[in-house]
Write a protein that holds these residues in place. Structure first.
Motif, mmCIF file in Angstrom:
data_model
loop_
_atom_site.group_PDB
_atom_site.id
_atom_site.type_symbol
_atom_site.label_atom_id
_atom_site.label_comp_id
_atom_site.label_asym_id
_atom_site.label_seq_id
_atom_site.Cartn_x
_atom_site.Cartn_y
_atom_site.Cartn_z
ATOM 1 N N GLN A 172 -31.986 37.696 -21.312
ATOM 2 C CA GLN A 172 -30.903 37.899 -22.472
ATOM 3 C C GLN A 172 -31.610 38.451 -23.603
ATOM 4 O O GLN A 172 -31.302 39.357 -24.260
ATOM 5 N N ARG A 223 -31.705 42.100 -25.298
ATOM 6 C CA ARG A 223 -30.946 42.470 -26.468
ATOM 7 C C ARG A 223 -31.987 42.992 -27.455
ATOM 8 O O ARG A 223 -31.542 43.939 -28.220
ATOM 9 N N SER A 258 -23.697 40.674 -29.042
ATOM 10 C CA SER A 258 -23.504 39.506 -28.395
ATOM 11 C C SER A 258 -23.545 39.940 -27.034
ATOM 12 O O SER A 258 -24.084 41.051 -26.544
ATOM 13 N N ILE A 259 -23.288 39.034 -26.207
ATOM 14 C CA ILE A 259 -23.649 39.107 -24.783
ATOM 15 C C ILE A 259 -22.569 40.164 -24.312
ATOM 16 O O ILE A 259 -22.793 40.919 -23.445
ATOM 17 N N THR A 297 -16.541 39.893 -20.399
ATOM 18 C CA THR A 297 -17.261 39.270 -20.932
ATOM 19 C C THR A 297 -17.036 38.473 -22.270
ATOM 20 O O THR A 297 -17.220 37.372 -22.520
ATOM 21 N N PHE A 348 -16.703 34.734 -23.291
ATOM 22 C CA PHE A 348 -17.505 34.204 -24.360
ATOM 23 C C PHE A 348 -16.786 33.411 -25.178
ATOM 24 O O PHE A 348 -16.992 32.327 -25.644
ATOM 25 N N SER A 397 -25.907 31.894 -24.250
ATOM 26 C CA SER A 397 -25.263 33.359 -24.894
ATOM 27 C C SER A 397 -25.032 32.954 -26.517
ATOM 28 O O SER A 397 -24.741 34.241 -27.102
ATOM 29 N N LEU A 421 -27.516 34.711 -28.839
ATOM 30 C CA LEU A 421 -27.634 36.314 -29.344
ATOM 31 C C LEU A 421 -27.211 36.421 -30.584
ATOM 32 O O LEU A 421 -27.968 37.471 -31.369
ATOM 33 N N LEU A 469 -21.737 33.699 -17.365
ATOM 34 C CA LEU A 469 -22.139 34.316 -18.711
ATOM 35 C C LEU A 469 -23.700 33.980 -18.477
ATOM 36 O O LEU A 469 -24.619 34.776 -18.842
ATOM 37 N N ALA A 470 -24.204 32.811 -17.853
ATOM 38 C CA ALA A 470 -25.454 32.578 -17.847
ATOM 39 C C ALA A 470 -26.238 32.455 -16.732
ATOM 40 O O ALA A 470 -27.500 32.139 -16.527
#
Length: 475
Positions: free
Chosen positions: A104, A108, A116-117, A133, A137, A256, A259, A398-399
């Motif tokens: 991630q 980024r 953000s993710i 997403t 989040f 996340s 980020l 997400l992860a």
């Protein structure tokens, strides 16, 4: 030349990005730095400069985001998985979560316009991926905030021996968390993260030492024979095993949240330093603390684990750790609110100017999301179930799933590379269905456990005034 471009060419600011090989042309590197800065979300020459976080402070913010709720819930998960299964799960999930956090952060920094993710999901899947997403989040960190509020209410009940209705304690916790989360910059709440980490680490250490001094667990029968329930290898049901696995997974899966912090770092390319320091400390602490507590408490471990050494130590631990619980919930709420704040005000002057729109938006988000967290905390008033549900519904995609997709986006050519590259490629392909499995299987298992908890009376009615700390009946 714009002032923004000029500021990014300043020698002092260039020093923050000095990661070039010694033989690279300086003028070419200056151009790369300028391009990198031009795509950053926050400008360093604005009225409100958010870019003030150094990597040591970032590492402490990361520690505080990850550490508090995980260390309080893992001993309960080990009671389902056994010592070996629990230890392997801690090591395995921590290693995977560290690696996907690297993916991630690298993605980024290759795409610095990502705050953000959700922005990263847009890069690989378009607007539909971004919206899904982004929703996950927000839900994830609202649920995490709810778990933090629940933890604070348990602490207040323990310290007061249930002197007031639990709903009132949760309401007070919500107000405090919302107020502290309303500080706008990660840099400004940096001192809180130091205090919060020291607070919760000390509280857990007190409990770890205290449980080893008791003849039997505080929650076990204090006379006669009893079964400790400590197993080197355990054989849980599917539902119980999934809840335990999700609990351990989520304890280090909140990467996340790192980020948005990168976007406020002076040098975003120092991210890996902060990440590895954070995850190294977290994994060592999780493994040592949880194994000791489980060895001495067995199935009688409390949830959260600060209540595992009896009422007196529980009050001491919560007294010491209350600041840490508040700061954890504060950070979760801040991360969720900052995501919405940037989504709403990005590319407007209100993002980095002290206008009425700026402040009304920011405070409306922090207190509004805190209200939703309060409702969720009262609807699912069991700490480990709330965390496990967060892990399965939100952090699994997400992860696990999304980082695999991000890596594949930047390494398409590896599918036709050498043998090692092809192995790496298919490993990252495997992450996508792995995340989907935990999304479906984990959520199914948690829902079954919650239904069973309501049926057996472990969970009372929603918005109940009943003591959630076990202090009234504790000895």
């Amino acid at each position: 030349m714009s002032s923004r471009s000029h500021s990014s060419r300043d020698p002092e600011k260039r020093a923050h990005y000095d990661a070039r090989p010694s033989n690279e042309d300086p003028e070419r590197m200056v151009g790369k730095i300028s391009d990198f800065e031009d795509h950053e979300v926050f400008r360093q020459d604005a009225d409100v400069n958010f870019r003030t976080v150094g990597w040591p402070r970032a590492s402490v913010i990361f520690l505080k985001v990850i550490f508090a709720t995980g260390v309080l819930s893992i001993p309960v998960a080990m009671a389902s998985l056994g010592a070996v299964g629990g230890a392997l799960s801690v090591i395995g999930w921590s290693a995977l979560n560290t690696y996907t956090a690297v993916i991630q952060g690298d993605f980024r920094n290759k795409h610095p316009g990502c705050h953000s993710i959700a922005d990263m999901a847009r890069e690989v899947g378009g607007n539909w991926a971004k919206e899904i997403t982004g929703a996950l989040f927000i839900v994830a960190y609202v649920l995490c905030t709810g778990s933090g509020i629940l933890g604070v209410s348990i602490g207040l009940n323990a310290l007061s021996t249930h002197a007031a209705c639990t709903v009132w304690w949760s309401f007070i916790a919500t107000i405090v968390v919302a107020a502290t989360a309303s500080v706008r910059k990660f840099h400004q709440i940096g001192w809180l993260t130091w205090a919060g980490f020291a607070s919760i680490f000390t509280a857990v250490l007190i409990v770890v030492i205290a449980v080893t001094t008791r003849d039997r667990p505080a929650s076990a029968p204090q006379t006669g024979d009893y079964e400790l329930g400590y197993y080197v290898i355990a054989y849980p049901t599917f539902a119980a095993g999934m809840v335990a696995s999700c609990t351990i997974f989520v304890s280090s899966a909140g990467t996340s949240a790192f980020l948005p912090v990168i976007s406020e770092m002076r040098n975003p390319r120092d991210y890996r330093k902060a990440l590895f320091l954070c995850m190294g400390i977290v994994t060592a602490a999780y493994l040592s603390f949880s194994l000791v507590v489980y060895r001495w408490c067995g199935t009688w471990v409390a949830s959260p684990s600060l209540g595992s050494a009896g009422q007196t130590i529980k009050m001491v631990a919560y007294g010491v750790g209350l600041v840490g619980l508040i700061v954890s919930a504060c950070l979760y709420l801040h991360v969720a609110a900052k995501y919405c704040f940037v989504r709403l005000l990005r590319k407007t002057r209100h993002l980095q100017e002290n206008t009425w729109v700026h402040w009304c938006t920011w405070l409306g988000l922090t207190f509004g999301l805190a209200s939703i967290s309060f409702i969720l905390a009262e609807a699912i008033p069991v700490f480990n179930y709330l965390l496990a549900l967060t892990g399965s519904i939100c952090f699994a995609p997400l992860a696990i799933t999304l980082p695999g997709w991000l890596w594949l986006h930047d390494h398409k050519a590896w599918v036709k590379g050498n043998a090692l590259q092809q192995m790496a490629y298919w490993f990252h392909v495997f992450l996508i269905p792995l995340g989907a499995f935990f999304l479906v299987g984990g959520t199914y298992g948690v829902i079954l456990e919650i239904i069973d908890a309501y049926a057996t009376g472990l969970i009372g009615a929603a918005f109940s005034c009943a003591d959630n700390s076990g202090s009234v009946s504790s000895s």
